[in-house]
Scaffold this motif. Sequence first.
Motif, short mmCIF file in Angstrom:
data_model
loop_
_atom_site.label_atom_id
_atom_site.label_comp_id
_atom_site.label_asym_id
_atom_site.label_seq_id
_atom_site.Cartn_x
_atom_site.Cartn_y
_atom_site.Cartn_z
N ASP A 27 0.82 -1.21 0.00
CA ASP A 27 0.00 0.00 0.00
C ASP A 27 0.86 1.27 0.00
O ASP A 27 0.44 2.31 -0.52
CB ASP A 27 -0.93 0.01 1.22
N HIS A 28 2.06 1.19 0.56
CA HIS A 28 2.91 2.38 0.67
C HIS A 28 3.97 2.46 -0.42
O HIS A 28 4.37 3.57 -0.82
CB HIS A 28 3.59 2.41 2.04
N HIS A 29 4.45 1.31 -0.90
CA HIS A 29 5.58 1.33 -1.83
C HIS A 29 5.32 0.55 -3.11
O HIS A 29 6.19 0.54 -4.00
CB HIS A 29 6.82 0.74 -1.15
N GLY A 30 4.17 -0.09 -3.24
CA GLY A 30 3.89 -0.90 -4.41
C GLY A 30 4.14 -2.37 -4.12
O GLY A 30 4.95 -2.74 -3.27
N LEU A 31 3.43 -3.22 -4.86
CA LEU A 31 3.49 -4.66 -4.58
C LEU A 31 4.85 -5.25 -4.93
O LEU A 31 5.35 -6.14 -4.23
CB LEU A 31 2.38 -5.38 -5.36
N GLY A 32 5.48 -4.78 -6.02
CA GLY A 32 6.76 -5.33 -6.43
C GLY A 32 7.83 -5.20 -5.36
O GLY A 32 8.43 -6.20 -4.94
N PRO A 33 8.10 -3.99 -4.87
CA PRO A 33 9.08 -3.85 -3.79
C PRO A 33 8.69 -4.59 -2.52
O PRO A 33 9.55 -5.11 -1.80
CB PRO A 33 9.13 -2.32 -3.55
N ALA A 34 7.39 -4.66 -2.22
CA ALA A 34 6.95 -5.33 -1.00
C ALA A 34 7.27 -6.82 -1.02
O ALA A 34 7.54 -7.43 0.03
CB ALA A 34 5.44 -5.14 -0.82
#
Length: 423
Positions: A384-391
């Motif tokens: 939710d804060h940084h995007g699904l890829g980085p998460a």
Amino acid sequence: MYRYTDDRRPSSGAVARTDSAGSRPSGSAASVAPDDAFVRDRATALGYAALGCFTFWLYAFGPSLALLRQELGFSYTLLGFYSALWALGSCVAGFTFARAARHLSRSVLLWGSAAVTALGAALFTIGSGLPATLVGTAVMGIAGTTLLMVVQAVLSDRHQERRDKALTEANVGAGASAVVAPLVLGALAASALGWRVAFALPAVVLAGMWVFLRRSPMPASRGRPADGGHERLPLACWVFAGLTALATAIEFCIVYFGAEVLIGTGLTPAVAATTLSSNYLGILVGRVGGAAVTRRPGRTVVLLHGSLALTAAGFGLFWVSDEPVLAVIGLFACGVGVANVYPLALALTLGAAQGHEDQANARTQLLVGALSAGSPYLIGTLADHHGLGPALAVEPVLIIAAFLLLLAGVRTQRTTADPAAVR
């Protein structure tokens, strides 16, 4: 040989014992029993079938969250909360199972937990809003994990030193359910019936099993009586329990967010939920191969190392690819890799329990619940804060940690074992 029936032990001198790390005793003259001596009786078949039903619910639950999110419009964080709630239910089951196993028979625990899981599935699907679906998720987490632990206990009691083979075979059927579940879910989602009907299918199967198999005898617990549930488990058992929990977290992060990643490559939610079955097909293929590899003992640790390496490679391809075809190939390879990590790690855990298998089973699921709750919720919050890829960078961290725990568990087991029993 392992040809024994009902609840009788095999002769103590009839089979070469293995240590929990999968090694045969040094200098032993005993020969390993052939694979056809491994008897699959009614209790074994019932355990296999019940695990398949639980797995159908579990693997339908993951992709159903993408469909439910599309209907209700909630955030990634709340999507992660659903998975965390199921996992927290697993923690509750882990706290209570050892005590329940001391007072209730395996049969009562199996059929009772199956019935309550079906009730939770009904709440999750019949409810039209967040409260009912959240309550249903929690009930499925508690009762479904209890059903899982009963099946694991029955198979461990029944097959003892060959529990690795029994658990791997059981997870072949579970892998088949994992493949079928999202296909059925996707097909029903595209039909007039709707995706919720899929959650009724395991309940129908379990009801039929109860009619025909409810009187089947279950093996009695072979563990030593628990001292109020506070006996100390060996360090190696705890390390392998952590490995088992990491295996589940690695697998569930793909289950819960795989469809969302596929949507990001351009697929529709319904197609993505169905295409996620490539991961489950990989799990099925991997478990069929694992059942073949474990036909004879002594191969558990080597298979675990190879499985974790393939998981890392498959996830890497899935994670970095923007093309649906490459992402699906990565999902499949990741499934083949992760397929046998949980059953083999669990076999090592129970084998290192030194007579406290129910306690080890319960504590393992407690760790499974904690990591399965924390990992997807962390990924959802980061997404939710940084995007699904980085998460999804959380996933390789889990895989590396699993490698380290495997190495530590084997070393601890060999250090504390009888030197004559370790190569």
